[in-house]
Scaffold this motif. Structure first.
Motif, short mmCIF file in Angstrom:
data_model
loop_
_atom_site.label_atom_id
_atom_site.label_comp_id
_atom_site.label_asym_id
_atom_site.label_seq_id
_atom_site.Cartn_x
_atom_site.Cartn_y
_atom_site.Cartn_z
N THR A 167 0.82 -1.21 0.00
CA THR A 167 0.00 0.00 0.00
C THR A 167 0.85 1.26 0.00
O THR A 167 0.34 2.35 -0.29
CB THR A 167 -0.95 0.03 1.22
N LEU A 168 2.13 1.13 0.33
CA LEU A 168 3.02 2.29 0.32
C LEU A 168 4.09 2.20 -0.76
O LEU A 168 5.07 2.94 -0.72
CB LEU A 168 3.69 2.44 1.70
N SER A 169 3.90 1.31 -1.72
CA SER A 169 4.93 1.08 -2.73
C SER A 169 5.13 2.30 -3.64
O SER A 169 6.19 2.45 -4.25
CB SER A 169 4.59 -0.15 -3.57
N ARG A 170 4.15 3.18 -3.73
CA ARG A 170 4.26 4.35 -4.61
C ARG A 170 4.52 5.63 -3.84
O ARG A 170 4.45 6.73 -4.42
CB ARG A 170 2.99 4.49 -5.46
N HIS A 171 4.84 5.52 -2.58
CA HIS A 171 5.02 6.74 -1.78
C HIS A 171 6.14 7.62 -2.31
O HIS A 171 6.03 8.85 -2.32
CB HIS A 171 5.28 6.38 -0.31
N GLU A 172 7.24 7.03 -2.74
CA GLU A 172 8.36 7.83 -3.26
C GLU A 172 7.93 8.68 -4.45
O GLU A 172 8.21 9.89 -4.50
CB GLU A 172 9.53 6.93 -3.64
N GLN A 173 7.24 8.06 -5.41
CA GLN A 173 6.80 8.81 -6.59
C GLN A 173 5.81 9.90 -6.21
O GLN A 173 5.84 11.01 -6.75
CB GLN A 173 6.16 7.86 -7.61
N GLU A 174 4.91 9.59 -5.27
CA GLU A 174 3.91 10.57 -4.86
C GLU A 174 4.55 11.75 -4.14
O GLU A 174 4.17 12.91 -4.35
CB GLU A 174 2.88 9.89 -3.96
N MET A 202 5.71 17.71 5.68
CA MET A 202 6.94 16.93 5.76
C MET A 202 6.85 15.91 6.91
O MET A 202 7.34 14.78 6.79
CB MET A 202 8.14 17.85 5.96
N THR A 203 6.22 16.30 8.00
CA THR A 203 6.02 15.37 9.11
C THR A 203 5.13 14.21 8.68
O THR A 203 5.41 13.04 8.99
CB THR A 203 5.40 16.09 10.33
N ALA A 204 4.05 14.52 7.97
CA ALA A 204 3.15 13.46 7.50
C ALA A 204 3.88 12.49 6.58
O ALA A 204 3.74 11.26 6.70
CB ALA A 204 1.95 14.08 6.78
N HIS A 205 4.68 13.02 5.67
CA HIS A 205 5.44 12.15 4.76
C HIS A 205 6.50 11.35 5.51
O HIS A 205 6.77 10.20 5.17
CB HIS A 205 6.09 12.98 3.65
N SER A 206 7.09 11.96 6.53
CA SER A 206 8.09 11.24 7.33
C SER A 206 7.47 10.05 8.04
O SER A 206 8.07 8.97 8.13
CB SER A 206 8.73 12.19 8.35
N ILE A 207 6.24 10.22 8.53
CA ILE A 207 5.54 9.11 9.19
C ILE A 207 5.31 7.98 8.20
O ILE A 207 5.56 6.80 8.51
CB ILE A 207 4.20 9.60 9.77
N LEU A 208 4.86 8.30 6.99
CA LEU A 208 4.64 7.26 5.98
C LEU A 208 5.96 6.60 5.58
O LEU A 208 6.02 5.39 5.37
CB LEU A 208 3.96 7.87 4.75
N TYR A 209 7.00 7.40 5.46
CA TYR A 209 8.33 6.91 5.10
C TYR A 209 8.82 5.89 6.13
O TYR A 209 9.29 4.80 5.79
CB TYR A 209 9.27 8.11 5.04
N MET A 210 8.67 6.22 7.43
CA MET A 210 9.12 5.33 8.49
C MET A 210 8.21 4.12 8.63
O MET A 210 8.66 3.02 8.91
CB MET A 210 9.21 6.11 9.80
N PHE A 211 6.91 4.33 8.41
CA PHE A 211 5.96 3.22 8.51
C PHE A 211 6.24 2.18 7.43
O PHE A 211 6.15 0.97 7.67
CB PHE A 211 4.54 3.76 8.40
N ARG A 212 6.59 2.65 6.25
CA ARG A 212 6.92 1.73 5.16
C ARG A 212 8.09 0.83 5.55
O ARG A 212 8.04 -0.39 5.36
CB ARG A 212 7.25 2.53 3.90
N HIS A 213 9.14 1.42 6.12
CA HIS A 213 10.30 0.63 6.53
C HIS A 213 9.97 -0.29 7.71
O HIS A 213 10.49 -1.40 7.79
CB HIS A 213 11.46 1.56 6.87
N PHE A 214 9.09 0.17 8.59
CA PHE A 214 8.64 -0.67 9.70
C PHE A 214 7.91 -1.91 9.18
O PHE A 214 8.15 -3.03 9.64
CB PHE A 214 7.73 0.14 10.62
N LEU A 215 7.03 -1.70 8.20
CA LEU A 215 6.28 -2.82 7.64
C LEU A 215 7.19 -3.80 6.90
O LEU A 215 7.00 -5.02 6.99
CB LEU A 215 5.20 -2.30 6.69
N ILE A 216 8.17 -3.27 6.18
CA ILE A 216 9.12 -4.14 5.49
C ILE A 216 9.88 -4.98 6.51
O ILE A 216 10.10 -6.19 6.32
CB ILE A 216 10.10 -3.31 4.64
#
Length: 225
Positions: free
Chosen positions: A63-70, A180-194
């Motif tokens: 579900t977060l695979s496209r976060h970088e592009q977005e 930027m805080t919202a994106h940082s949360i998604l960024y860290m959550f993606r790595h947590f899920l991985i």
């Protein structure tokens, strides 16, 4: 002096763009199809027949695979994705510490999911169409964790007061920093899920390896005399 002026102009342009977005329709961060892994996820493809637990983590990661592009599209490529390393929220969980045994790691993953469930509400305020919140709230990830624990009773959700405190800890008044805080949360959550997916695969690897090689685990029975 010219470099400072250019940096100032760049910041001003970005602030204007973000202000327009805030006053207009919210930017939608879309959910990608579950079968569309990319980046780190592509290296984590599961061999054989994955369990329901592993499938649940794979879906959550996807579900977060496209976060970088977005992210780069929203900031018109003024920022590269790795700039989010500079906005890391230090108390958000990352990979399970290598010194933890399986039970401790499962407890850590459960606590991490409850923590992200709380702070993703901050993301939802900035990006109302971001559906990743529903992934964190799904009971099946927590249930899969409990199923592997010797003491699932140790898994407890955060209280309302604890969630509110977490949200206060990351609140910021400026539009740019909120996004930027919202994106940082998604960024860290993606790595947590991985990391969670990787742990579950590791725990199930011995069983899958035997199955994939056509080896039936040997069981012994006491012979009657």
């Amino acid at each position: 002096m010219p470099s400072k002026l250019n940096a100032y102009l760049l910041s001003a342009v970005m602030l204007v763009a973000l202000t327009r977005r805030a006053l207009g329709a919210p930017t939608a961060l879309t959910e990608s199809p579950a079968g569309d892994p990319s980046g780190d996820e592509a290296q984590e493809e599961v061999e054989g027949n994955p369990s329901d637990a592993v499938k649940a983590w794979i879906y959550a990661v996807s579900t977060l695979s496209r976060h970088e592009q977005e992210f780069e599209a929203e900031f018109h490529h003024f920022h590269k994705y790795n700039i989010l390393d500079q906005y890391t929220i230090t108390w958000l969980p990352k990979d399970c510490p290598s010194s933890y045994n399986k039970e401790a790691c499962l407890q850590w993953l459960a606590k991490g999911l409850f923590t992200y469930t709380a702070v993703l509400k901050y993301v939802a305020k900035e990006y109302p169409n971001q559906r990743i919140l529903t992934v964190a709230e799904r009971d099946n990830l927590i249930q899969h964790i409990k199923d592997k624990m010797r003491h699932p009773e140790h898994v407890t959700a955060l209280t309302r007061g604890q969630e509110e405190q977490l949200l206060r800890n990351i609140d910021t008044p400026t539009i740019y920093n909120r996004k930027m805080t919202a994106h940082s949360i998604l960024y860290m959550f993606r790595h947590f899920l991985i990391g969670g997916q990787r742990q579950f695969r590791k725990w199930e690897q011995p069983r899958r390896s035997l199955t994939n090689k056509g080896i039936t685990p040997v069981t012994y029975q006491m012979l009657k005399s």
